[in-house]
Design a protein around this motif. Structure first.
Motif, short mmCIF file in Angstrom:
data_model
loop_
_atom_site.label_atom_id
_atom_site.label_comp_id
_atom_site.label_asym_id
_atom_site.label_seq_id
_atom_site.Cartn_x
_atom_site.Cartn_y
_atom_site.Cartn_z
N PRO A 1 0.93 -1.50 0.41
CA PRO A 1 0.08 0.08 0.39
C PRO A 1 0.81 1.39 -0.60
CG PRO A 1 0.16 -0.83 1.93
CD PRO A 1 0.57 -1.92 1.14
N MET A 2 2.17 1.35 0.42
CA MET A 2 3.16 2.41 0.54
C MET A 2 3.35 3.01 -0.38
SD MET A 2 3.12 3.43 4.06
CE MET A 2 2.54 2.14 4.89
N LEU A 3 3.19 1.15 -1.65
CA LEU A 3 4.53 1.74 -3.11
C LEU A 3 2.70 2.91 -3.71
CD1 LEU A 3 6.22 1.52 -5.24
CD2 LEU A 3 5.16 -1.11 -5.50
N GLY A 4 1.50 2.08 -3.60
CA GLY A 4 0.14 2.31 -4.09
C GLY A 4 0.16 4.11 -3.97
N MET A 5 0.75 4.26 -2.74
CA MET A 5 0.09 5.66 -2.23
C MET A 5 1.60 6.60 -3.13
SD MET A 5 0.33 5.69 2.09
CE MET A 5 -1.92 5.35 2.77
N VAL A 6 2.83 5.69 -2.31
CA VAL A 6 3.81 6.78 -3.15
C VAL A 6 3.36 7.42 -4.87
CG1 VAL A 6 5.61 6.24 -4.48
CG2 VAL A 6 6.05 5.75 -2.84
N ILE A 7 2.70 6.10 -5.55
CA ILE A 7 2.05 6.67 -7.19
C ILE A 7 1.00 7.60 -7.12
CG2 ILE A 7 1.34 5.77 -9.29
CD1 ILE A 7 3.54 3.05 -8.40
N GLY A 8 0.01 7.19 -6.26
CA GLY A 8 -1.39 7.40 -6.49
C GLY A 8 -1.28 9.71 -5.43
N ARG B 1 5.07 8.67 1.78
CA ARG B 1 4.96 7.75 1.07
C ARG B 1 6.17 7.07 0.60
NH1 ARG B 1 2.33 8.52 4.38
NH2 ARG B 1 -0.09 9.19 4.21
N LEU B 2 7.01 7.66 -0.36
CA LEU B 2 8.23 6.56 -0.39
C LEU B 2 9.51 6.37 0.28
CD1 LEU B 2 10.09 6.23 -2.36
CD2 LEU B 2 11.14 8.09 -2.56
N GLY B 3 9.18 7.21 1.79
CA GLY B 3 9.99 7.55 2.84
C GLY B 3 9.02 5.25 3.97
N SER B 4 7.88 5.51 3.38
CA SER B 4 6.91 4.32 4.44
C SER B 4 7.45 3.13 3.69
CB SER B 4 5.54 4.83 4.42
OG SER B 4 5.44 6.06 5.24
N LEU B 5 7.33 3.26 1.92
CA LEU B 5 7.59 2.02 1.38
C LEU B 5 9.17 1.14 1.60
CD1 LEU B 5 7.38 0.46 -0.96
CD2 LEU B 5 8.02 2.01 -2.25
N ILE B 6 10.32 2.00 1.75
CA ILE B 6 10.91 1.85 1.97
C ILE B 6 11.39 1.03 3.43
CG2 ILE B 6 14.20 2.94 2.37
CD1 ILE B 6 13.26 4.76 0.18
N GLY B 7 10.88 2.38 3.97
CA GLY B 7 11.13 1.74 5.83
C GLY B 7 10.45 -0.07 6.34
N PRO C 1 -0.27 28.82 -1.75
CA PRO C 1 -1.39 29.72 -2.77
C PRO C 1 -2.62 28.24 -2.68
CG PRO C 1 0.12 29.30 -4.01
CD PRO C 1 1.04 29.59 -2.98
N THR C 2 -3.24 28.79 -3.32
CA THR C 2 -4.80 28.08 -3.56
C THR C 2 -4.24 27.15 -4.69
OG1 THR C 2 -6.37 29.58 -3.06
CG2 THR C 2 -7.24 27.91 -4.00
N ASN C 3 -3.73 27.66 -5.15
CA ASN C 3 -3.56 26.72 -7.18
C ASN C 3 -2.15 25.83 -6.64
OD1 ASN C 3 -1.35 29.17 -6.63
ND2 ASN C 3 -1.39 28.57 -9.05
N LEU C 4 -1.78 25.88 -5.98
CA LEU C 4 -0.73 25.05 -5.57
C LEU C 4 -0.23 24.07 -4.46
CD1 LEU C 4 2.63 27.58 -6.07
CD2 LEU C 4 2.06 25.70 -7.80
N ARG C 5 -1.98 24.72 -3.48
CA ARG C 5 -1.87 23.73 -2.53
C ARG C 5 -1.91 21.84 -2.10
NH1 ARG C 5 -5.66 27.58 0.31
NH2 ARG C 5 -4.16 28.77 0.16
N VAL C 6 -3.31 21.76 -3.01
CA VAL C 6 -2.60 19.94 -2.40
C VAL C 6 -1.76 20.11 -3.90
CG1 VAL C 6 -4.37 18.31 -3.77
CG2 VAL C 6 -5.55 20.37 -2.78
N MET C 7 -1.43 20.18 -5.05
CA MET C 7 -0.17 19.83 -5.07
C MET C 7 1.62 20.08 -4.29
SD MET C 7 0.59 18.40 -8.24
CE MET C 7 0.11 19.51 -9.97
N ALA C 8 1.58 20.47 -3.59
CA ALA C 8 2.06 21.22 -2.87
C ALA C 8 2.14 19.77 -1.50
CB ALA C 8 2.62 22.02 -1.74
N ALA C 9 1.16 19.33 -1.39
CA ALA C 9 0.27 18.10 -0.40
C ALA C 9 0.85 17.47 -0.95
CB ALA C 9 -0.55 18.31 0.34
N ALA C 10 0.51 16.90 -2.55
CA ALA C 10 0.90 15.38 -2.43
C ALA C 10 1.91 15.27 -3.06
CB ALA C 10 0.01 15.62 -4.48
N LEU C 11 2.77 16.09 -3.20
CA LEU C 11 4.39 16.03 -3.62
C LEU C 11 5.39 15.15 -2.33
CD1 LEU C 11 6.37 16.38 -4.89
CD2 LEU C 11 7.20 18.74 -5.00
N SER C 12 4.83 16.22 -0.56
CA SER C 12 5.05 15.73 0.11
C SER C 12 5.12 14.54 0.75
CB SER C 12 5.14 17.44 1.32
OG SER C 12 3.35 17.25 1.74
N LEU C 13 3.47 13.69 0.49
CA LEU C 13 2.92 13.11 0.47
C LEU C 13 3.37 12.15 0.11
CD1 LEU C 13 0.27 11.53 2.17
CD2 LEU C 13 -0.72 12.09 0.48
#
Length: 511
Positions: free
Chosen positions: A72-79, A463-469, A447-459
């Motif tokens: 599921p962590m790999l799925g999170m990395v991709i999703g 998830r990549l860390g979770s996958l490796i961990g 800002p609004t137009n980048l907010r979810v994208m920023a959250a997604a990139l950090s997420l």
């Protein structure tokens, strides 16, 4: 109410949302957003009970369990980034509904599979779906809030995560010990299958409930859909005050110049031309995050997510497994004391006679200990929203990371199950608090137009860390468990240092 409307009669977002008041609508929105977050807590930690319960039926050794928790962590990395791109171009609400319904449907299907690799594949899709809901529920909730309430409301989300961590062991305790078995020559259904099915149902119900809520007005304004945004404000006003929507004081909204010719919400993904435009939009937003003035905050938030999330999700998923191993150790070595690493290394010897734990049952103490871990999160979840305005989200984030890093080192020195439980409670309480705080801070950083994208990139980085961990922990837990302990504690200390460089949030009005 005395609001300063602009000379041309239009009101900006802050004025428009403040005039709607604060009441019934906002509480209902907090409830549905909180339930989404609570559901993700269940979704990402459900394997903590599936690992010991399904080990025999799916023939899993420690390495196989590591692969399963990593799926599921790999799925999170991709999703994560995919859903973030869609949420910043097609809308928050539609992506939330899609991800929740997908998670629920795949979860129900996974209940009936009979083979390890099939179950692993479906858990991959569960992770792929649920990460979208997790990454978007914070921006969706935050974009309905006036600035003065935003940080406090977002911090209340931690209480829902805590509820998920508390509810999960109760559901597992009520179902997994049941003598539920249906077997034919080609099909086997046991209590742990029923547990997985019941945990999938909330995603379906919450996804359907979301149809009753509007799209984010902040997002609609960003897309230039001012009439739709005004209708959303009127709806919120009517829900909060009980007045007719037409009596909403704001009659027009301040229009901003829109650089693009066509709103991305109107793009059709099956058309090659529109798909090309969509990819262009996504690429432009990605480049914006990787350039000043956002580059610094993007790098810091991604690094914090990587270190914090890898530590949290790896240990949280493996806690019940470690509790089970302590129980088995005490059965064979009554009255003796041993550390986590010693208990885990002995587990490797027992696999010679029972490689898949077919003779092992989950003791009641395992459910109870996991429940204690969830309850330990309650004080922090209550204290955070009450004091966040006085001390700031940044203060709580730094404190939680420093202490949890020290607690992680402590796992190497525990000599019995009780000490392991105490440290597990402190670790869970502080790291789960830290993850919620990162989401809160990101909503205010971009800002609004980048907010979810920023959250997604950090997420995605988290998830990549979770996958490796999970892969590292599953491989080393029987061989050299001191390595992941040092690794995860180091991650948390580095994250605490990086947090000092984050700007203070929650004070200024956002774009």
């Amino acid at each position: 109410m005395g609001f300063d409307f602009l000379a041309d009669g239009g009101a900006d977002f802050e004025h428009a949302i403040t005039v709607t008041g604060f009441g019934k609508f906002h509480y209902m929105l907090l409830a549905v957003s909180g339930l989404i977050y609570m559901n993700t807590a269940i979704g990402v930690t459900i394997l903590s009970f599936v690992l010991p319960a399904a080990a025999c039926d799916l023939e899993m050794d420690s390495t196989s369990k590591g692969y399963l928790t990593a799926a599921p962590m790999l799925g999170m990395v991709i999703g994560s980034y995919l859903w973030g791109c869609l949420a910043d171009t097609k809308g928050r609400k539609v992506v939330l509904i899609t991800t929740l319904l997908m998670d629920g449907i795949v979860g129900v299907i996974s209940t009936f599979v009979q083979y390890y690799w099939a179950f692993l594949l479906l858990r991959f899709f569960n992770g792929f779906a649920i990460t979208g809901a997790m990454g978007i529920c914070f921006p969706y909730l935050g974009e309905f809030q006036p600035t003065k309430y935003r940080e406090k409301i977002l911090c209340w989300m931690e209480i829902f995560w805590t509820m998920g961590v508390v509810v999960l062991p109760l559901i597992a305790w009520g179902i997994i010990p049941l003598d539920v078995t249906y077997q034919t020559e080609a099909f086997l259904f046991k209590s742990w299958n029923l547990f997985v099915a019941i945990c999938a149902l909330p995603s379906l119900m919450i996804g359907l409930w979301l149809f009753a809520f509007p799209e984010s007005p902040k997002f609609l304004l960003e897309c230039g859909e001012y009439d739709k945004a005004l209708k959303v404000f009127q709806h919120i006003y009517a829900q909060n005050t009980g007045n007719d929507p037409e009596t909403y004081p704001v009659k027009s909204l301040l229009e901003k110049p829109i650089s693009r010719e066509k709103s991305p919400r109107k793009l059709r993904l099956h058309k090659r031309k529109d798909l090309k435009v969509l990819f262009s939009e996504v690429w432009d937003m990605t480049k914006a995050l990787c350039r000043p003035p956002y580059l610094r905050n993007t790098l810091i938030s991604c690094a914090i997510q990587f270190g914090l999330t890898s530590s949290y999700y790896t240990l949280m998923v493996w806690f019940p497994e470690l509790f089970t191993r302590f129980e088995e150790f005490y059965e064979d070595h009554y009255g003796e004391e041993a550390s986590v690493c010693i208990v885990s290394s002995l587990e490797d010897n027992s696999t010679l006679t029972d490689p898949y734990g077919c003779e092992t049952e989950i003791a009641n103490s395992v459910y109870l200990n996991t429940l204690y871990i969830g309850i330990a999160c309650l004080p922090g979840a209550i204290i955070l929203p009450l004091f966040v305005h006085k001390l700031g989200a940044k203060f709580f984030l730094i404190a939680s990371l420093l202490i949890s890093g020290g607690v992680t080192i402590g796992f190497y020195f525990v000599v019995n199950a009780d000490q392991n439980l105490i440290l597990s409670c402190i670790f869970e309480a502080l790291t789960s608090l830290g993850i919620s705080l990162v989401y809160c801070i990101i909503v205010d950083l971009f800002p609004t137009n980048l907010r979810v994208m920023a959250a997604a990139l950090s997420l995605t980085m988290g998830r990549l860390g979770s996958l490796i961990g999970n892969l590292v922990f599953g491989y080393l837990i029987d061989l050299a468990c001191v390595v992941p302990i040092i690794l995860f504690s180091g991650f948390l200390f580095v994250c605490s240092i990086l947090s000092f460089f984050l700007p203070r949030t929650g004070k200024d009005t956002l774009d």
